[in-house]
Design a protein around this motif. Sequence first.
Motif, PDB file in Angstrom:
ATOM      1  N   GLY A 233       0.819  -1.208   0.000  1.00  0.00           N
ATOM      2  CA  GLY A 233       0.000   0.000   0.000  1.00  0.00           C
ATOM      3  C   GLY A 233       0.853   1.257   0.000  1.00  0.00           C
ATOM      4  O   GLY A 233       0.564   2.223  -0.725  1.00  0.00           O
ATOM      5  N   LEU A 234       1.910   1.287   0.803  1.00  0.00           N
ATOM      6  CA  LEU A 234       2.811   2.441   0.828  1.00  0.00           C
ATOM      7  C   LEU A 234       3.495   2.628  -0.525  1.00  0.00           C
ATOM      8  O   LEU A 234       3.739   3.758  -0.965  1.00  0.00           O
ATOM      9  CB  LEU A 234       3.862   2.258   1.925  1.00  0.00           C
ATOM     10  N   ASN A 235       3.794   1.529  -1.195  1.00  0.00           N
ATOM     11  CA  ASN A 235       4.376   1.621  -2.525  1.00  0.00           C
ATOM     12  C   ASN A 235       3.408   2.295  -3.499  1.00  0.00           C
ATOM     13  O   ASN A 235       3.818   3.062  -4.371  1.00  0.00           O
ATOM     14  CB  ASN A 235       4.732   0.217  -3.031  1.00  0.00           C
ATOM     15  N   ALA A 236       2.110   2.025  -3.333  1.00  0.00           N
ATOM     16  CA  ALA A 236       1.106   2.687  -4.172  1.00  0.00           C
ATOM     17  C   ALA A 236       1.141   4.195  -3.974  1.00  0.00           C
ATOM     18  O   ALA A 236       1.024   4.968  -4.930  1.00  0.00           O
ATOM     19  CB  ALA A 236      -0.287   2.141  -3.857  1.00  0.00           C
ATOM     20  N   VAL A 237       1.312   4.624  -2.720  1.00  0.00           N
ATOM     21  CA  VAL A 237       1.424   6.057  -2.421  1.00  0.00           C
ATOM     22  C   VAL A 237       2.634   6.650  -3.143  1.00  0.00           C
ATOM     23  O   VAL A 237       2.560   7.744  -3.724  1.00  0.00           O
ATOM     24  CB  VAL A 237       1.540   6.283  -0.905  1.00  0.00           C
ATOM     25  N   ALA A 238       3.743   5.935  -3.137  1.00  0.00           N
ATOM     26  CA  ALA A 238       4.973   6.431  -3.751  1.00  0.00           C
ATOM     27  C   ALA A 238       4.836   6.625  -5.257  1.00  0.00           C
ATOM     28  O   ALA A 238       5.504   7.486  -5.846  1.00  0.00           O
ATOM     29  CB  ALA A 238       6.127   5.469  -3.454  1.00  0.00           C
ATOM     30  N   LEU A 239       3.987   5.835  -5.889  1.00  0.00           N
ATOM     31  CA  LEU A 239       3.839   5.902  -7.347  1.00  0.00           C
ATOM     32  C   LEU A 239       2.951   7.062  -7.803  1.00  0.00           C
ATOM     33  O   LEU A 239       3.050   7.503  -8.950  1.00  0.00           O
ATOM     34  CB  LEU A 239       3.247   4.590  -7.871  1.00  0.00           C
ATOM     35  N   VAL A 240       2.088   7.564  -6.929  1.00  0.00           N
ATOM     36  CA  VAL A 240       1.084   8.556  -7.323  1.00  0.00           C
ATOM     37  C   VAL A 240       1.687   9.854  -7.858  1.00  0.00           C
ATOM     38  O   VAL A 240       1.189  10.385  -8.871  1.00  0.00           O
ATOM     39  CB  VAL A 240       0.109   8.829  -6.158  1.00  0.00           C
ATOM     40  N   PRO A 241       2.734  10.439  -7.258  1.00  0.00           N
ATOM     41  CA  PRO A 241       3.245  11.709  -7.791  1.00  0.00           C
ATOM     42  C   PRO A 241       3.628  11.635  -9.261  1.00  0.00           C
ATOM     43  O   PRO A 241       3.319  12.545 -10.034  1.00  0.00           O
ATOM     44  CB  PRO A 241       4.467  11.994  -6.904  1.00  0.00           C
ATOM     45  N   HIS A 242       4.303  10.570  -9.674  1.00  0.00           N
ATOM     46  CA  HIS A 242       4.659  10.444 -11.083  1.00  0.00           C
ATOM     47  C   HIS A 242       3.443  10.074 -11.927  1.00  0.00           C
ATOM     48  O   HIS A 242       3.240  10.618 -13.023  1.00  0.00           O
ATOM     49  CB  HIS A 242       5.744   9.374 -11.262  1.00  0.00           C
ATOM     50  N   GLY A 324       9.053   1.907 -14.484  1.00  0.00           N
ATOM     51  CA  GLY A 324       9.359   0.483 -14.417  1.00  0.00           C
ATOM     52  C   GLY A 324       8.805  -0.189 -13.178  1.00  0.00           C
ATOM     53  O   GLY A 324       8.342  -1.329 -13.227  1.00  0.00           O
ATOM     54  N   PHE A 325       8.818   0.531 -12.057  1.00  0.00           N
ATOM     55  CA  PHE A 325       8.325  -0.061 -10.819  1.00  0.00           C
ATOM     56  C   PHE A 325       6.803   0.006 -10.690  1.00  0.00           C
ATOM     57  O   PHE A 325       6.253  -0.651  -9.811  1.00  0.00           O
ATOM     58  CB  PHE A 325       8.979   0.615  -9.610  1.00  0.00           C
ATOM     59  N   THR A 326       6.135   0.776 -11.554  1.00  0.00           N
ATOM     60  CA  THR A 326       4.674   0.844 -11.454  1.00  0.00           C
ATOM     61  C   THR A 326       4.048  -0.540 -11.610  1.00  0.00           C
ATOM     62  O   THR A 326       3.278  -0.968 -10.753  1.00  0.00           O
ATOM     63  CB  THR A 326       4.118   1.843 -12.482  1.00  0.00           C
ATOM     64  N   PRO A 327       4.382  -1.293 -12.686  1.00  0.00           N
ATOM     65  CA  PRO A 327       3.971  -2.700 -12.705  1.00  0.00           C
ATOM     66  C   PRO A 327       5.056  -3.629 -12.189  1.00  0.00           C
ATOM     67  O   PRO A 327       4.797  -4.780 -11.837  1.00  0.00           O
ATOM     68  CB  PRO A 327       3.699  -2.961 -14.189  1.00  0.00           C
ATOM     69  N   GLY A 328       6.323  -3.146 -12.127  1.00  0.00           N
ATOM     70  CA  GLY A 328       7.437  -4.020 -11.778  1.00  0.00           C
ATOM     71  C   GLY A 328       7.414  -4.501 -10.345  1.00  0.00           C
ATOM     72  O   GLY A 328       8.001  -5.540 -10.024  1.00  0.00           O
ATOM     73  N   ILE A 329       6.738  -3.759  -9.466  1.00  0.00           N
ATOM     74  CA  ILE A 329       6.652  -4.198  -8.077  1.00  0.00           C
ATOM     75  C   ILE A 329       5.733  -5.411  -7.933  1.00  0.00           C
ATOM     76  O   ILE A 329       5.844  -6.185  -6.972  1.00  0.00           O
ATOM     77  CB  ILE A 329       6.149  -3.029  -7.182  1.00  0.00           C
TER      78      ILE A 329
END
Length: 409
Positions: A233-242, A324-329
């Motif tokens: 879930g925290l990773n989802a937060v990290a992706l939002v700005p980009h 890359g990490f958006t689906p890569g995670i």
Amino acid sequence: MTELHANTKHHTRPQQRPGTTSEATWRYAVAGLAASLVGLGLARFSYTPLIPALIAAKWFSASDVVYLGAANLAGYLAGALAARAVAARIGAIRALRAMMLLATLSFFASSAPVSFIWFFAWRFLSGLTGGIIMVLAASVILPHTPASRRGIVGGVIFAGVGLGVAASGTLVPLLLQQGLPQSWYGLGVLAAGLTLLSWWNWPAEARGDTASSHHTKQRHTSPAARALLIQYGLNAVALVPHMVFIVDFVARGLGQGIAAGSRYWVLYGLGAIVGPLVTGHLGDRSGFGPALRAAFLIEAAAVLLPTVSSAPVSLIISSVVVGGFTPGIVPLVLGRIHELVPHSSEQQRATWSHATTSFALFQAAAAYGFSWIYAQTGGDYLVLFALGGGAVILALAIDLGLALTTRKA
């Protein structure tokens, strides 16, 4: 007993040659890629470049378009919550085929501005298909995949998300040259072709799979598995700005214009295509726990990079890596779930369903929360990138703290 044996013990199949098994594995992976491209890539990301055209054609006002975009996020959350119940009722393979058909229909249904409610309903349903596909696609394919290939196969499945991002920056502008209705028709035809391509390539479903959620005894969820849900879930937060702000940051925040901002979005999409293949391979080689920690560290640096430098090379690296990490995670978290819950296919599906729900909740909350912060700070993009980087650093800290606590215990 391996997971593959456990999932096929209800029916014996003839002995297959290694080459045949390998061929079947990649057929399944291509079916999963097609599903993620239709339900996640196209159904979500193709809407972004259509927004200016929807407003210019006066189909909807600018404020209406924002609500229509939010409908997809709400549908995605609903799909993640409903996926296992749908699979239990009609079977996972039938559910996947039905969701691809529904996503395809949503494109054709959106080709005329019937009404705001009509459009809202179809945007919600397109999000619903994505949530269900995200939960079910990998969970029906990976049990038929050798353990040594789960990372790369998971990467192939979710490369469809990256292809959808790339298509949103390349294919959609070309379709728009023919007109707005024709753009929706073109997306619908593409989705229909991908649905047909995948139709007969899904693995056979074991007899007990569709109803196993009602008969399998619930196992205790380990602290590591519960922590993984929060980290995802925290990773989802990290992706939002980009995901939400990078184009606007370049176009208006840096004053470089929409064309420049769009180029960084294409780079983001290219990163999203190769990202899951790279991370999946890394997980297969090094183990998914270490690979996930490395991913969090690299992702944190990439998300925070715009706060340090807005030079073109910095923005290129940041866009490609975060893309890359958006689906890569995803293949890393899936692989980690299989490591933490090694002996129960049904428990793996349940944990992955909970992880997808966590991701959807955190993502929706961050999208709205960051929009509010952006408005309150007078358009300070760097605060958003800093908060996103902080979120993934917290995810890494949770993982390291848990590992340290476990070692001491």
